[in-house]
Scaffold this motif. Structure first.
Motif, PDB file in Angstrom:
ATOM      1  N   LEU A   1      76.264  62.527  57.475  1.00  0.00           N
ATOM      2  CA  LEU A   1      77.030  61.686  56.553  1.00  0.00           C
ATOM      3  C   LEU A   1      76.733  62.055  55.104  1.00  0.00           C
ATOM      4  O   LEU A   1      77.604  61.967  54.228  1.00  0.00           O
ATOM      5  CB  LEU A   1      76.737  60.211  56.799  1.00  0.00           C
ATOM      6  CG  LEU A   1      77.256  59.635  58.115  1.00  0.00           C
ATOM      7  CD1 LEU A   1      76.815  58.182  58.261  1.00  0.00           C
ATOM      8  CD2 LEU A   1      78.763  59.743  58.186  1.00  0.00           C
ATOM      9  N   ASP A   2      75.515  62.508  54.849  1.00  0.00           N
ATOM     10  CA  ASP A   2      75.123  62.897  53.487  1.00  0.00           C
ATOM     11  C   ASP A   2      75.763  64.216  53.050  1.00  0.00           C
ATOM     12  O   ASP A   2      75.709  64.555  51.863  1.00  0.00           O
ATOM     13  CB  ASP A   2      73.602  63.008  53.376  1.00  0.00           C
ATOM     14  CG  ASP A   2      72.908  61.673  53.582  1.00  0.00           C
ATOM     15  OD1 ASP A   2      73.550  60.628  53.345  1.00  0.00           O
ATOM     16  OD2 ASP A   2      71.730  61.677  53.981  1.00  0.00           O
TER      17      ASP A   2
ATOM     18  N   HIS B   1      82.051  62.286  49.276  1.00  0.00           N
ATOM     19  CA  HIS B   1      82.848  61.062  49.145  1.00  0.00           C
ATOM     20  C   HIS B   1      83.754  61.057  47.912  1.00  0.00           C
ATOM     21  O   HIS B   1      84.032  60.013  47.341  1.00  0.00           O
ATOM     22  CB  HIS B   1      81.954  59.811  49.132  1.00  0.00           C
ATOM     23  CG  HIS B   1      81.073  59.712  50.341  1.00  0.00           C
ATOM     24  ND1 HIS B   1      81.544  59.369  51.583  1.00  0.00           N
ATOM     25  CD2 HIS B   1      79.753  59.960  50.489  1.00  0.00           C
ATOM     26  CE1 HIS B   1      80.555  59.387  52.447  1.00  0.00           C
ATOM     27  NE2 HIS B   1      79.451  59.740  51.810  1.00  0.00           N
ATOM     28  N   SER B   2      84.203  62.247  47.508  1.00  0.00           N
ATOM     29  CA  SER B   2      85.092  62.315  46.341  1.00  0.00           C
ATOM     30  C   SER B   2      86.511  62.723  46.736  1.00  0.00           C
ATOM     31  O   SER B   2      87.322  63.006  45.865  1.00  0.00           O
ATOM     32  CB  SER B   2      84.531  63.293  45.299  1.00  0.00           C
ATOM     33  OG  SER B   2      84.520  64.603  45.826  1.00  0.00           O
ATOM     34  N   GLY B   3      86.791  62.746  48.033  1.00  0.00           N
ATOM     35  CA  GLY B   3      88.138  63.067  48.489  1.00  0.00           C
ATOM     36  C   GLY B   3      88.458  64.554  48.503  1.00  0.00           C
ATOM     37  O   GLY B   3      89.607  64.937  48.301  1.00  0.00           O
ATOM     38  N   CYS B   4      87.463  65.383  48.667  1.00  0.00           N
ATOM     39  CA  CYS B   4      87.693  66.836  48.725  1.00  0.00           C
ATOM     40  C   CYS B   4      88.703  67.173  49.816  1.00  0.00           C
ATOM     41  O   CYS B   4      88.758  66.515  50.846  1.00  0.00           O
ATOM     42  CB  CYS B   4      86.398  67.575  49.028  1.00  0.00           C
ATOM     43  SG  CYS B   4      85.149  67.440  47.753  1.00  0.00           S
ATOM     44  N   ASN B   5      89.484  68.197  49.554  1.00  0.00           N
ATOM     45  CA  ASN B   5      90.427  68.673  50.566  1.00  0.00           C
ATOM     46  C   ASN B   5      90.242  70.175  50.684  1.00  0.00           C
ATOM     47  O   ASN B   5      90.571  70.905  49.750  1.00  0.00           O
ATOM     48  CB  ASN B   5      91.860  68.337  50.159  1.00  0.00           C
ATOM     49  CG  ASN B   5      92.846  68.639  51.269  1.00  0.00           C
ATOM     50  OD1 ASN B   5      92.461  68.860  52.397  1.00  0.00           O
ATOM     51  ND2 ASN B   5      94.104  68.640  50.933  1.00  0.00           N
ATOM     52  N   PRO B   6      89.669  70.656  51.768  1.00  0.00           N
ATOM     53  CA  PRO B   6      89.273  69.909  52.956  1.00  0.00           C
ATOM     54  C   PRO B   6      87.855  69.356  52.834  1.00  0.00           C
ATOM     55  O   PRO B   6      86.999  69.952  52.204  1.00  0.00           O
ATOM     56  CB  PRO B   6      89.343  70.959  54.059  1.00  0.00           C
ATOM     57  CG  PRO B   6      89.004  72.244  53.374  1.00  0.00           C
ATOM     58  CD  PRO B   6      89.565  72.103  51.967  1.00  0.00           C
ATOM     59  N   CYS B   7      87.660  68.257  53.467  1.00  0.00           N
ATOM     60  CA  CYS B   7      86.343  67.628  53.538  1.00  0.00           C
ATOM     61  C   CYS B   7      85.508  68.373  54.585  1.00  0.00           C
ATOM     62  O   CYS B   7      86.047  69.006  55.493  1.00  0.00           O
ATOM     63  CB  CYS B   7      86.517  66.161  53.948  1.00  0.00           C
ATOM     64  SG  CYS B   7      84.957  65.270  54.198  1.00  0.00           S
ATOM     65  N   VAL B   8      84.189  68.283  54.476  1.00  0.00           N
ATOM     66  CA  VAL B   8      83.327  68.932  55.466  1.00  0.00           C
ATOM     67  C   VAL B   8      83.619  68.403  56.873  1.00  0.00           C
ATOM     68  O   VAL B   8      83.486  69.128  57.855  1.00  0.00           O
ATOM     69  CB  VAL B   8      81.828  68.779  55.142  1.00  0.00           C
ATOM     70  CG1 VAL B   8      81.458  69.558  53.902  1.00  0.00           C
ATOM     71  CG2 VAL B   8      81.427  67.336  55.017  1.00  0.00           C
TER      72      VAL B   8
END
Length: 79
Positions: free
Chosen positions: A20-21, A25-32
């Motif tokens: 989770l870390d 949590h900034s809305g990256c695209n794509p997220c991990v």
């Protein structure tokens, strides 16, 4: 021609799930987590293909009609 062995076709390795870390949590695209989901889908597909290949290697070879001698029937006698 040498036969294939399990060492020639190793089982696919699942991707490592991010913590989770690992997400900022900034809305990256794509997220991990999006990348992980895509990798997991590729892994599941590769695993299914690998399992099918392994089953084909372990399955007894079916005898063809040409290799099976014709059964000769005995004449039936009435009692």
């Amino acid at each position: 021609m040498p036969r294939a062995t399990p060492q020639d076709d190793p089982q696919p390795v699942p991707p490592v799930q991010p913590d989770l870390d690992d997400c900022c949590h900034s809305g990256c695209n794509p997220c991990v987590f999006d990348l992980y989901d895509e990798a997991l889908e590729r892994y599941q597909s590769a695993l299914a293909e690998w399992q099918a290949r392994q089953s084909a290697l372990k399955a007894p070879k079916a005898r063809t009609a040409r290799s099976v001698p014709a059964r000769q029937s005995k004449p039936r006698t009435r009692r």
